[in-house]
Every structure is written in structure tokens, then in C-alpha cells.
Scaffold this motif. Structure first.
Motif, PDB file in Angstrom:
ATOM      1  N   MET A  93       0.833  -1.200   0.000  1.00 10.98           N
ATOM      2  CA  MET A  93       0.000   0.000   0.000  1.00 10.98           C
ATOM      3  C   MET A  93       0.874   1.259   0.000  1.00 10.98           C
ATOM      4  O   MET A  93       0.583   2.226  -0.712  1.00 10.98           O
ATOM      5  N   ASP A  94       1.959   1.244   0.785  1.00 10.15           N
ATOM      6  CA  ASP A  94       2.888   2.378   0.803  1.00 10.15           C
ATOM      7  C   ASP A  94       3.506   2.596  -0.578  1.00 10.15           C
ATOM      8  O   ASP A  94       3.629   3.728  -1.039  1.00 10.15           O
ATOM      9  N   SER A 168       1.103  18.578  -1.568  1.00  6.08           N
ATOM     10  CA  SER A 168       1.108  18.932  -0.147  1.00  6.08           C
ATOM     11  C   SER A 168       2.115  18.051   0.597  1.00  6.08           C
ATOM     12  O   SER A 168       2.812  17.245   0.001  1.00  6.08           O
ATOM     13  N   ASP A 169       2.119  18.199   1.914  1.00  3.50           N
ATOM     14  CA  ASP A 169       2.915  17.319   2.769  1.00  3.50           C
ATOM     15  C   ASP A 169       2.094  16.038   2.931  1.00  3.50           C
ATOM     16  O   ASP A 169       1.478  15.796   3.971  1.00  3.50           O
ATOM     17  N   TRP A 170       2.074  15.219   1.896  1.00  2.00           N
ATOM     18  CA  TRP A 170       1.145  14.093   1.804  1.00  2.00           C
ATOM     19  C   TRP A 170       1.531  12.879   2.635  1.00  2.00           C
ATOM     20  O   TRP A 170       0.689  12.077   2.998  1.00  2.00           O
ATOM     21  N   ALA A 175       0.029   7.970   5.364  1.00  2.00           N
ATOM     22  CA  ALA A 175       0.335   6.950   6.376  1.00  2.00           C
ATOM     23  C   ALA A 175      -0.855   6.739   7.307  1.00  2.00           C
ATOM     24  O   ALA A 175      -1.216   5.593   7.613  1.00  2.00           O
ATOM     25  N   ARG A 176      -1.488   7.839   7.755  1.00  2.00           N
ATOM     26  CA  ARG A 176      -2.663   7.716   8.635  1.00  2.00           C
ATOM     27  C   ARG A 176      -3.807   7.005   7.925  1.00  2.00           C
ATOM     28  O   ARG A 176      -4.441   6.105   8.490  1.00  2.00           O
ATOM     29  N   LEU A 177      -4.076   7.406   6.684  1.00  4.98           N
ATOM     30  CA  LEU A 177      -5.161   6.787   5.916  1.00  4.98           C
ATOM     31  C   LEU A 177      -4.916   5.293   5.746  1.00  4.98           C
ATOM     32  O   LEU A 177      -5.808   4.475   5.998  1.00  4.98           O
ATOM     33  N   LEU A 180      -5.327   3.349   8.925  1.00  5.72           N
ATOM     34  CA  LEU A 180      -6.753   3.161   9.218  1.00  5.72           C
ATOM     35  C   LEU A 180      -7.344   2.035   8.379  1.00  5.72           C
ATOM     36  O   LEU A 180      -8.094   1.201   8.879  1.00  5.72           O
ATOM     37  N   VAL A 181      -6.997   2.023   7.089  1.00  2.00           N
ATOM     38  CA  VAL A 181      -7.487   0.965   6.207  1.00  2.00           C
ATOM     39  C   VAL A 181      -6.994  -0.391   6.714  1.00  2.00           C
ATOM     40  O   VAL A 181      -7.763  -1.350   6.809  1.00  2.00           O
ATOM     41  N   MET A 182      -5.709  -0.461   7.062  1.00  4.18           N
ATOM     42  CA  MET A 182      -5.146  -1.729   7.534  1.00  4.18           C
ATOM     43  C   MET A 182      -5.821  -2.179   8.827  1.00  4.18           C
ATOM     44  O   MET A 182      -6.139  -3.359   8.991  1.00  4.18           O
TER      45      MET A 182
END
Length: 192
Positions: A93-94, A168-170, A175-177, A180-182
Motif C-alpha cells: 500500500m505504501d 502537499s505534505d502528503w 500513512a494515517r489513511l 486506518l485501512v489496515m
């Protein structure tokens, strides 16, 4: 006599298609709203040839996306060979996110092409779906995610990725998104 629909493309037709994809990748990465006529002209093909291959902007964007993420999709097998299934899924995912954000214009084009439907289900059974299927199955077999998830469930779950501004500073948001999915995928897993 009409050629069969599934017949392989003639070599010149295949070259035209590949040239269109190469030009489209460069142009859409640079600017998501590049006119199709400019892509056709730069690829050295006529409008008829262009539209025979890609009848719409959405069709072109989806094919460029498939063409480009093949290497990201291929990492699923490599990660599963050396990581636990849930770690392989999260790392994959990363990699998908990093690649998408690096291709800012392509991410914008993807957002526009999928915004009417709110999902990426038009990706069909390409390399990304194959990678997702492989990763989900390995995790389901290991009991690390809830059973019964489909590739479409996963794609819808990460669809927020395409809403993040790549300029942006994505990194922290992605990482948070994805965490959360994981967490959601792990909830209800038999091994938990």
C-alpha cells in the motif's frame, strides 16, 4: 473479413498503441488536462487511430495507469516472498501511494477520470487487481484480515488516496489513511 476481437494487434498497430501510451504518460504526468488531440499529435498518430485505441479520456487514463503501475503490482509477489502477509500488504500500500504521489499529474488525471463514479472499479482485472487479490488471499489464508474481502472492497477503502493533494505534505496523511485501512482490514480477523 473482420479480425477477431481478441486477435493480437498487428505490429504497427501495437507500436502506435505503445507510442500513444508513452506520450500520454509523459503529458498526463506533466498536466492532467492535456488535450487528447495534443497527445495524438505528439505521438504522431491521426485522430482515428487514437480513438480506435482509446475512445475516451477515461479509457486512456485508465490504460496509462495500468501500464505504469505494473511494476508496483509486481512487487506484491516479491513482498509476499520475504514478509508476513499483513506486513507485505501494508508495505505494498505504501509503494502504491508513493508511486501515485510521485506521478502528480497522473494522480490528478486518475481523480478526474474516477470522480463521477467515486471508485476505481473500472480498473477491471488488470495487474493492480491481481496484486490486490494475491495479497488479500495470502492474508485471508494466514488469518490476518477479516475473511471475504474483495479487491473492489479494498479499492473502495483506499479511494481516499486519490483525494490527497500530491503537492502537499502528503506522507503523514497517507500513512494515517493507510493505517486506518489496515486496521479495518484486520478487524474481525480469525487470528486476532
Amino acid at each position: 473479413m473482420h479480425p477477431k476481437k481478441d486477435a493480437p494487434l498487428r505490429s504497427d498497430a501495437q507500436r502506435n498503441r505503445e507510442r500513444i501510451l508513452e506520450v500520454a504518460l509523459a503529458e498526463l504526468t506533466r498536466a492532467s488536462d492535456t488535450p487528447l488531440s495534443a497527445i495524438a499529435k505528439k505521438a504522431g498518430v491521426g485522430q482515428g487511430t487514437f480513438y480506435r485505441n482509446f475512445p475516451s479520456r477515461e479509457a486512456l487514463v485508465m490504460e496509462v495507469y495500468r501500464y505504469e503501475v505494473q511494476q508496483v503490482a509486481d512487487t506484491a509477489t516479491q513482498l509476499l516472498a520475504c514478509r508476513a502477509p499483513d506486513r507485505a500488504l501494508r508495505e505494498w500500500m505504501d509503494r502504491l501511494a508513493q508511486y501515485a504521489m510521485a506521478k502528480a499529474g497522473l494522480a490528478d488525471a486518475m481523480r478526474h477520470a474516477t470522480s463521477a463514479r467515486g471508485s476505481l472499479s473500472k480498473l477491471g482485472h488488470g495487474p493492480v487487481t491481481s496484486a490486490i487479490t494475491l495479497l488479500l488471499q495470502a492474508n485471508e489464508d494466514a488469518g490476518t484480515i477479516r475473511p471475504g474481502l474483495t479487491p473492489d472492497d479494498f479499492v473502495l477503502a483506499i479511494a481516499g488516496l486519490w483525494q490527497i493533494d500530491p503537492h502537499s505534505d502528503w506522507q503523514p496523511r497517507v500513512a494515517r489513511l493507510l493505517d486506518l485501512v489496515m486496521d479495518g482490514l484486520r478487524a474481525g480477523a480469525p487470528g486476532r
